[in-house]
Design an enzyme around this catalytic site. Structure first.
Site, short mmCIF file in Angstrom:
data_model
loop_
_atom_site.label_atom_id
_atom_site.label_comp_id
_atom_site.label_asym_id
_atom_site.label_seq_id
_atom_site.Cartn_x
_atom_site.Cartn_y
_atom_site.Cartn_z
N LYS A 155 52.80 55.35 59.59
CA LYS A 155 53.85 55.85 60.47
C LYS A 155 55.15 55.89 59.69
CE LYS A 155 56.97 54.48 63.17
NZ LYS A 155 57.92 55.64 63.03
N GLU A 230 58.47 43.34 54.64
CA GLU A 230 59.51 43.46 53.62
C GLU A 230 60.77 43.86 54.37
OE1 GLU A 230 62.26 44.37 51.59
OE2 GLU A 230 61.28 46.30 51.22
N CYS A 264 67.37 47.62 50.24
CA CYS A 264 67.34 46.21 50.61
C CYS A 264 67.60 45.30 49.42
CB CYS A 264 66.02 45.86 51.27
SG CYS A 264 64.57 46.41 50.36
N GLU A 356 73.94 42.51 55.98
CA GLU A 356 73.46 43.64 55.20
C GLU A 356 74.14 44.91 55.68
OE1 GLU A 356 69.24 45.19 53.48
OE2 GLU A 356 69.29 44.76 55.62
#
Length: 459
Positions: A155, A230, A264, A356
């Protein structure tokens, strides 16, 4: 939820495609097709599976430029980056194919017989890929899962499904069994949730935000479904006074501006020893401003747009009016989701230094000594990556051991190689991807004991 999604070019805001959204009923049908194909795939001789995956890699290789141009249009990646990403997908398939005939078990000494371990495929694996690196991260899960004998339902993110759909077509063209590798575009709360909750899915591989990762992990717990996560990062770039300061400053822009900061592993916290802090900033400014921002299709472009208007607004929220901006680059005006490279001087508890950002914004912070550098580096819920700049080998080893992160680089910002493990500490994720053990993560280990004792009738 809409029955289809419009795909925008983030550099122009033009609609480039319309893609149907997968429904829960379609997910159910896809799982059934995948289970049937997986049984046939797992029954093939290992060498035959390896040949088919290599043929898939070769087919991707002949379509690298097509895939790269799709990535430029749907994700806004500079074409040089997009070409590397297409090549990385090919390389992952090649590497995984090489592991099929090497997925060996063990013979363990026991009394009274022979003990064997076998690695058996899980069945149907769901890979939920993000929008920031659509091709490589899709391949991170898909290639080893297929190599280990599983079927894969991929997906992609709603905004970037085009390269995934094309990869599935190329897999069929290469000879993969129908239904073995399917792409199910659609919304996370609909298609993604249906995959995660489906009893016929044995494992979920998810790359994305920590918040969504926690939700997926909770849903997988209901059926004790395996999961690899992750997730986010807030990685430090630690520059000691004994480092090659010129080299460290020249390399720093790439560590938080690559993919427009939508990474990331981005080193969005630059920690600089106080005695060289001012000098480092002097060198950093021209390096940041030298990055060419513009048309992703131009090979000279070093940084493209953000993925969406919503992402641009999120990034802007970290740089409010009056923010302590130390360095600011340029960005195109007009259409497109552009944001300039920005370096802030801040404090360790500032929002921009803790959360982040996922954009081309970094915060630079001074530190006094090695102990403070480690403390600042670890002052985060994340632990994905990071860099250490020093000429002292002993210091490099000490700090590498002390920083709580899964992927560290010394005098470099390189985090990812498909032949070495990748994953995070703390809330940056669970499990490891890539590397020599990637296939084993998509298998069950079965233990078999065979008695060799002589029966009483034979004595």
């Amino acid at each position: 939820m809409p029955s289809e999604h419009q795909i925008l070019n983030p550099a122009t805001e033009e609609v480039i495609a319309t893609v149907p959204a997968t429904t829960p009923a379609e997910v159910d049908a896809a799982v059934a097709r995948a289970a049937k194909a997986q049984a046939q795939w797992a029954a093939l001789a290992p060498g035959d599976r390896a040949r088919l995956l290599r043929r898939f890699a070769a087919t991707v290789d002949t379509h690298l430029e097509e895939l790269a141009q799709l990535e430029v249009r749907e994700a806004g990646h500079p074409v040089g980056n997009a070409r590397w990403e297409a090549g990385n997908a090919r390389d992952l398939l090649e590497y995984a194919a090489g592991g099929i005939e090497r997925l060996t078990g063990a013979q363990i000494p026991v009394a009274g017989g022979l003990n064997l371990t076998l690695h058996e495929p899980l069945g149907v694996v769901a890979v939920i890929a993000p929008w920031n690196f659509p091709m490589p991260i899709a391949a991170w899960g898909t290639a080893p899962a297929l190599a280990a004998g599983n079927a894969v339902l991929l997906k992609p993110a709603e905004t970037t499904p085009l390269t995934a759909l094309r990869l599935a077509e190329l897999g069929l063209a290469a000879g993969l069994p129908e239904g073995l590798f399917q792409v199910l575009p659609g919304a996370g709360p609909v298609a993604g949730s249906a995959l995660v909750e489906h009893p016929g899915v044995a494992k979920v591989v998810f790359t994305g935000s920590t918040g969504v990762g926690k939700q997926i992990m909770a849903k997988c717990a209901d059926s004790v479904k395996r999961v690899t996560l992750e997730l986010g990062g807030k990685s430090p770039n630690i520059v000691f006074a004994d480092a090659d300061i010129e080299k460290a400053a020249a390399a720093a822009p790439g560590s938080f501006l690559d993919n427009t900061g939508q990474d990331c592993c981005a080193r969005s916290r630059i920690l600089v020893q106080r005695s060289v802090y001012d000098r480092f900033l002097e060198l950093l400014e021209p390096a940041v401003k030298a990055v060419t921002v513009g048309d992703p299709a131009d090979p000279a472009t070093g940084m493209g747009p953000l993925i969406s208007a919503a992402q641009r607004e999120r990034v802007r929220s970290y740089v409010p009016d009056g923010a302590p901006v130390a360095i600011r680059g340029e960005a195109p005006a007009g259409k497109g989701f552009w944001y300039p490279a920005t370096v802030l001087e801040g404090r360790p508890d500032d929002r921009a230094a803790v959360e982040e950002i996922f954009g081309p914004v970094a915060v630079v912070l001074p530190f006094e000594d090695e102990a403070e550098a480690v403390r600042l580096a670890n002052a985060t819920d994340y632990g994905l990556s990071g860099s250490i700049w020093t000429r002292d080998v002993g210091r490099a080893l000490r700090v590498s051991g002390a920083v709580a992160a899964g992927n560290l680089s010394v005098n470099s910002h390189s985090s990812v190689r498909y032949w070495t493990p990748f994953g995070g500490y703390k809330q940056s994720g669970l499990g490891r991807e890539l590397g020599p053990d990637a296939l084993a993560a998509f298998t069950e280990t079965k233990n078999v004991f065979i008695s060799t004792e002589i029966s009483s009738e034979e004595q």
